[in-house]
Motif scaffolding. Sequence first.
Motif: not given
Length: 277
Positions: A34, A83-85, A214, A258, A261-262
């Motif tokens: 994260t 940019d990693q989720e 996704d 979640r 941060e998601g």
Amino acid sequence: MPEGARPVGATPAPRGVDVSTVPPGTPCWVDLATPGLDEARRFYPELFGWTGRVDPEPEAGGYTVFLLSGRAVAGAGPPAVPDQEPIWSTYVATDDANLVVGRVRRAGGQVVVPPFPVFDRGRMAVFADPAGAAFSVWQPMTFGGTEMSDRPGTMSWTELVTPDPEGAKEFYGLVFGWQPYDERPGPGTYAAWRLGDRVVARMVSPPAGGSPLDGPAYWSVSFAVADADATAARAAEQGGTILVPPRPVPTGRQAVLRDPEGALFAVTTHPTPSRQG
């Protein structure tokens, strides 16, 4: 995950932990990648009663091992790439990460990150199954992984969500020797994997309306809690989101959440076995 970017279990194992007892083919660790590491250090201890121990190695990037009653139960660190989720990852124990590379390739999967050492703690590698679900393996040295499970505040199970259950059954059978069996008859898939006489993971079809992630396939992590309804409400109060409200599932009562941060995760209250007499 590039070497040194986000080491797993980046803390020496407590004395007395026998890493040789970690059964190969068993999920042994979960951790969170994260960009909001400080927020994770706030959110999860408030939710599960964890404390955090930050690895002193500068190369660890602030990797934190979460403890419950002084025992390692999960980890969190910065993402491998900017940019990693945010995502929770599942690690499966192995006695030889290099051998897993060959099995994954022969079974049609991908080697995302080849095996590499994580300080003196162990060796890890990252893979993807044919449907795209990412998972890792952990070859322990001084750190064996989760030191407590199946009690409130610890990893309850890991579950594969995939549109190709038959392909997954073949793939994980070839890679880890897992044997599947259906737990719930009827439409859709709800299956479990056994390794010997032990259930080590589960598998479900994607939910109606599509995946909350996704990708079409992914591994999810569920943590045991005493009260899924109360935990979901507390998560929302602390800045998280309730994706799927608490509901009955074959293994108890579960909510899908979640974090702020998601990152996706689940909490499950398992039924208390009835006592006779």
